[in-house]
Scaffold this active site. Sequence first.
Site, short mmCIF file in Angstrom:
data_model
loop_
_atom_site.label_atom_id
_atom_site.label_comp_id
_atom_site.label_asym_id
_atom_site.label_seq_id
_atom_site.Cartn_x
_atom_site.Cartn_y
_atom_site.Cartn_z
N SER A 107 0.81 -1.21 0.00
CA SER A 107 0.00 0.00 0.00
C SER A 107 0.85 1.27 0.00
O SER A 107 1.62 1.50 -0.92
CB SER A 107 -0.96 -0.03 1.19
OG SER A 107 -1.90 1.00 1.13
N ASP A 246 -2.66 6.46 -3.58
CA ASP A 246 -1.54 5.85 -2.87
C ASP A 246 -0.97 4.73 -3.73
O ASP A 246 -1.42 4.49 -4.86
CB ASP A 246 -1.95 5.36 -1.48
CG ASP A 246 -2.92 4.20 -1.52
OD1 ASP A 246 -3.60 4.02 -2.56
OD2 ASP A 246 -3.00 3.45 -0.53
N ASP A 250 -6.02 2.28 -3.45
CA ASP A 250 -7.30 2.22 -2.73
C ASP A 250 -7.59 3.49 -1.94
O ASP A 250 -8.64 3.61 -1.33
CB ASP A 250 -7.38 0.98 -1.83
CG ASP A 250 -6.36 0.97 -0.70
OD1 ASP A 250 -5.52 1.89 -0.64
OD2 ASP A 250 -6.41 0.03 0.12
#
Length: 453
Positions: A107, A246, A250
């Site tokens: 992430s 990012d 998401d």
Amino acid sequence: MGGRKYFGTDGIRGRVGQGVISADFVLRLGNALGRVLVAQRGQDGRRPIVVIGKDTRISGYMFEAALEAGLVAAGADVQLLGPMPTPAVAFLTRTLGVDAGIVISASHNPHYDNGIKFFSAQGEKLDDATELALEAALDVPFTTAESEKLGKASRAREAVGRYIEFCKASVPRAFDLRGVRLVLDCAHGATYQIAPLLFRELGAEVIGIGAEPNGVNINAGVGSTHIDNLAAKVRETRADLGIAFDGDGDRVLMADDQGNPVDGDDLLYILARAWKDEGRLRGPVVGTLMSNYGVEKAFADLQIPFVRSNVGDRYVHQALVEGGGVLGGEASGHLLCLDRATTGDGIVSALQVLVALRNGGQTLRQALKGLERVPQKTVNVRLGNVSAKATVQADSVQAALAAAQQSVAGRGRAFLRPSGTEPVVRVTVEADDATLMQETLDRLSAAVREAAA
């Protein structure tokens, strides 16, 4: 996932080359998943199929190959998606008729971290039974199926096009972005190909930054965790607005035409107000404990039901499902539009905001005029030999908390949050007056610090 040996609530994540974030473990992980899926298919004669997507960090090549080898050895077929946003993998898992999906990503973390996340055939988190079976399979030695039962691997070449069409289907057919100049910051991450292509197809003039990944620059000074970069580019190019994702796509944050940052709380307000006017809003809007008090007050003025969940998009999702809601999110940019996507999707969320602006004939800055944020600050108090629970429950701390809440009653909030990952208690105070906020925060954090010593 209490009691699990290997996995947390969102798969595994950590520093590459350490612990379970190693090629050896991920090879075994792929093999274990393959064996579980083969066993679940039983005797129907079809090999299970698993799709694998990743972000752009360099270790993704290693882990993609390891997962592929382990799965194929167990008798599962693999479809490689290449760089793909996490929500896109969830969508493709659900719509391609496959048995599971895997995302290789950490992430918004730096390039030297990575992680593995799983989706069920429905594009959702694996159920408990499958997770437990996977844990058990990891304790069994690596297995290679008989030659005629080995799996195959291929590239899913239509994946990008399918996901772009899904994103387009989330907005009205007549919607376009002709005449709009926007800056897109893709964090040198998973959206770097798809997002510019999609927004250009919708007619926007796209100025791209953070769209040249080299394996080690993901999230490095770009993306939603470095919004100042986007803001500066918007001002420099005189764009109408900026959008930042990012590393795995998401999350989404924005910047208005003057380069002012627009966070998830702001975007939640814009969407809730627009959806209420359109009759699209159902159930309560869900924020988190950290959602600004100004958002809560604005929703009350608009007679929009608002509830708070614990911090984390999975808790927002849970509260939406329980309350029959369709819209939720947190300041970090995780937005959930459950009538359009089953998971947080940065691109889909951005499109919903742009539709709301177009329908309202407003700029991003104009759409926020009804929202008055209040000053909010959090202090982390490090613990000594006293546990977080004992610190928070101490009589002196409870008395200080009650006094703090009384001092900001009707004007803000004061609350404590023990960290789940480090030995600190987070002390948060917000109020419509900055001096009141700071004085209240100082008194409350001092009480916590004394009890924690």
